[in-house]
Design a protein around this motif. Structure first.
Motif, PDB file in Angstrom:
ATOM      1  N   VAL A 161      25.579 -30.538  40.230  1.00  0.00           N
ATOM      2  CA  VAL A 161      26.460 -31.549  39.637  1.00  0.00           C
ATOM      3  C   VAL A 161      27.761 -30.897  39.176  1.00  0.00           C
ATOM      4  O   VAL A 161      28.865 -31.424  39.412  1.00  0.00           O
ATOM      5  N   LEU A 162      27.660 -29.744  38.529  1.00  0.00           N
ATOM      6  CA  LEU A 162      28.852 -29.045  38.052  1.00  0.00           C
ATOM      7  C   LEU A 162      29.790 -28.702  39.215  1.00  0.00           C
ATOM      8  O   LEU A 162      30.997 -28.961  39.152  1.00  0.00           O
ATOM      9  N   LEU A 163      29.234 -28.138  40.287  1.00  0.00           N
ATOM     10  CA  LEU A 163      30.075 -27.757  41.432  1.00  0.00           C
ATOM     11  C   LEU A 163      30.721 -28.975  42.087  1.00  0.00           C
ATOM     12  O   LEU A 163      31.879 -28.914  42.525  1.00  0.00           O
ATOM     13  N   TYR A 164      29.982 -30.074  42.154  1.00  0.00           N
ATOM     14  CA  TYR A 164      30.539 -31.292  42.750  1.00  0.00           C
ATOM     15  C   TYR A 164      31.734 -31.791  41.940  1.00  0.00           C
ATOM     16  O   TYR A 164      32.774 -32.159  42.505  1.00  0.00           O
ATOM     17  N   LEU A 165      31.596 -31.772  40.607  1.00  0.00           N
ATOM     18  CA  LEU A 165      32.703 -32.228  39.767  1.00  0.00           C
ATOM     19  C   LEU A 165      33.875 -31.254  39.820  1.00  0.00           C
ATOM     20  O   LEU A 165      35.037 -31.666  39.759  1.00  0.00           O
ATOM     21  N   ILE A 166      33.584 -29.959  39.947  1.00  0.00           N
ATOM     22  CA  ILE A 166      34.663 -28.971  40.045  1.00  0.00           C
ATOM     23  C   ILE A 166      35.382 -29.094  41.387  1.00  0.00           C
ATOM     24  O   ILE A 166      36.608 -28.945  41.467  1.00  0.00           O
ATOM     25  N   GLU A 167      34.632 -29.374  42.443  1.00  0.00           N
ATOM     26  CA  GLU A 167      35.261 -29.592  43.751  1.00  0.00           C
ATOM     27  C   GLU A 167      36.222 -30.781  43.705  1.00  0.00           C
ATOM     28  O   GLU A 167      37.156 -30.867  44.510  1.00  0.00           O
ATOM     29  N   ASN A 168      35.956 -31.696  42.762  1.00  0.00           N
ATOM     30  CA  ASN A 168      36.795 -32.889  42.602  1.00  0.00           C
ATOM     31  C   ASN A 168      37.472 -32.865  41.238  1.00  0.00           C
ATOM     32  O   ASN A 168      37.557 -33.885  40.544  1.00  0.00           O
ATOM     33  N   LEU A 169      37.978 -31.684  40.869  1.00  0.00           N
ATOM     34  CA  LEU A 169      38.551 -31.461  39.547  1.00  0.00           C
ATOM     35  C   LEU A 169      39.620 -32.508  39.220  1.00  0.00           C
ATOM     36  O   LEU A 169      40.526 -32.771  40.022  1.00  0.00           O
ATOM     37  N   GLY A 217      32.014 -43.236  35.446  1.00  0.00           N
ATOM     38  CA  GLY A 217      31.325 -41.969  35.619  1.00  0.00           C
ATOM     39  C   GLY A 217      31.872 -40.805  34.823  1.00  0.00           C
ATOM     40  O   GLY A 217      32.195 -40.943  33.642  1.00  0.00           O
ATOM     41  N   TYR A 218      32.058 -39.636  35.494  1.00  0.00           N
ATOM     42  CA  TYR A 218      32.415 -38.395  34.804  1.00  0.00           C
ATOM     43  C   TYR A 218      33.475 -37.629  35.591  1.00  0.00           C
ATOM     44  O   TYR A 218      33.629 -37.793  36.797  1.00  0.00           O
ATOM     45  N   ARG A 219      34.196 -36.769  34.854  1.00  0.00           N
ATOM     46  CA  ARG A 219      35.146 -35.865  35.497  1.00  0.00           C
ATOM     47  C   ARG A 219      35.305 -34.620  34.638  1.00  0.00           C
ATOM     48  O   ARG A 219      35.039 -34.639  33.432  1.00  0.00           O
ATOM     49  N   ILE A 220      35.762 -33.537  35.292  1.00  0.00           N
ATOM     50  CA  ILE A 220      36.094 -32.299  34.585  1.00  0.00           C
ATOM     51  C   ILE A 220      37.604 -32.112  34.675  1.00  0.00           C
ATOM     52  O   ILE A 220      38.195 -32.257  35.742  1.00  0.00           O
ATOM     53  N   VAL A 221      38.235 -31.831  33.530  1.00  0.00           N
ATOM     54  CA  VAL A 221      39.660 -31.563  33.492  1.00  0.00           C
ATOM     55  C   VAL A 221      39.873 -30.164  32.929  1.00  0.00           C
ATOM     56  O   VAL A 221      39.002 -29.607  32.247  1.00  0.00           O
ATOM     57  N   THR A 222      41.044 -29.610  33.194  1.00  0.00           N
ATOM     58  CA  THR A 222      41.296 -28.222  32.790  1.00  0.00           C
ATOM     59  C   THR A 222      42.004 -28.100  31.460  1.00  0.00           C
ATOM     60  O   THR A 222      42.236 -26.988  30.973  1.00  0.00           O
ATOM     61  N   SER A 223      42.381 -29.210  30.859  1.00  0.00           N
ATOM     62  CA  SER A 223      43.074 -29.119  29.577  1.00  0.00           C
ATOM     63  C   SER A 223      42.646 -30.262  28.661  1.00  0.00           C
ATOM     64  O   SER A 223      41.919 -31.153  29.083  1.00  0.00           O
TER      65      SER A 223
END
Length: 223
Positions: A161-169, A217-223
């Motif tokens: 799940v983590l890698l999938y969200l990072i691939e779609n950062l 759903g969910y997303r990962i952001v860098t800031s």
């Protein structure tokens, strides 16, 4: 890649030999354990896949799974003669990647195992070798995460799940998209499985900006 190492834990000798033969036809190296105690002695090994029967003499498959996940994020498929939702749910909560109820066709297990192996070990080939996100160093190839040189242990599902969200950062992914990508399009369980994994990732990686996008759903952001 075809020379995968697979550990099969199954106390029914006839079944284990049939499954072993089918998997060896794929070019995989298969080691069979007929009880939980022997399997538990080998949890520090690094096979590519464990296939565990739940009902084993002595230590059951759940306990073996707990011991495996204490040492690695090696993917695990559970098999059981008890076709009960509880077995599947508990197995998934403990970190298993798939569940197959007996009786099943040996070829079905091979297909599921192959799909899982490709997803875990081959689908990440186009992902950069190492990624830095909010201080976390993530290596998709070795599937290891460190923060200040300290290793963070994720289960196979948590890592997927983590890698999938990072691939779609920066892009939000709906629960159904995450389920389809990580669990497979044939998964019929609840979307709560995604929420449970997200909750565990947040607990293990508190500095990660893993946002809930309400209604999407969910997303990962860098800031």
């Amino acid at each position: 890649m075809s020379d995968y190492n697979v550990y099969l834990v199954e106390d029914e000798e006839n079944l284990s030999q049939v499954l072993k033969a089918y998997m060896e036809q794929e070019g995989w190296n298969v080691t069979v354990f007929d009880n939980g105690e022997e399997a538990a002695k080998n949890v520090e090994d690094t096979p590519h896949l464990w296939i565990l029967d739940i009902m084993l003499p002595g230590i059951d498959g759940y306990e073996v799974l707990r011991k495996i996940k204490q040492h690695s994020d090696t993917p695990v498929i559970f098999i059981s003669a008890r076709d009960q939702d509880l077995d599947r749910i508990v197995g998934l909560e403990l970190g298993s990647d798939d569940y197959l109820a007996k009786p099943f066709m040996p070829r079905e297990l091979v297909i599921r195992a192959k799909k899982l192996l490709i997803r875990v070990y081959e689908s990440g080939a186009m992902v950069p070798k190492k990624i830095e996100v909010t201080g976390y160093i993530i290596d998709p190839v070795t599937r290891k995460i460190t923060f200040d040189e300290e290793l963070i242990n994720l289960t196979s599902k948590e890592m997927d799940v983590l890698l999938y969200l990072i691939e779609n950062l920066g892009t939000s992914k709906a629960r159904e998209e995450i389920l389809a990508h990580v669990w497979g399009s044939d998964y019929f369980g609840s979307e709560r499985a995604v929420d449970d994994v997200i909750r565990r990732v947040r607990k293990k990686m508190p500095r990660l900006n893993l946002e809930t996008v309400y209604g999407n759903g969910y997303r990962i952001v860098t800031s």
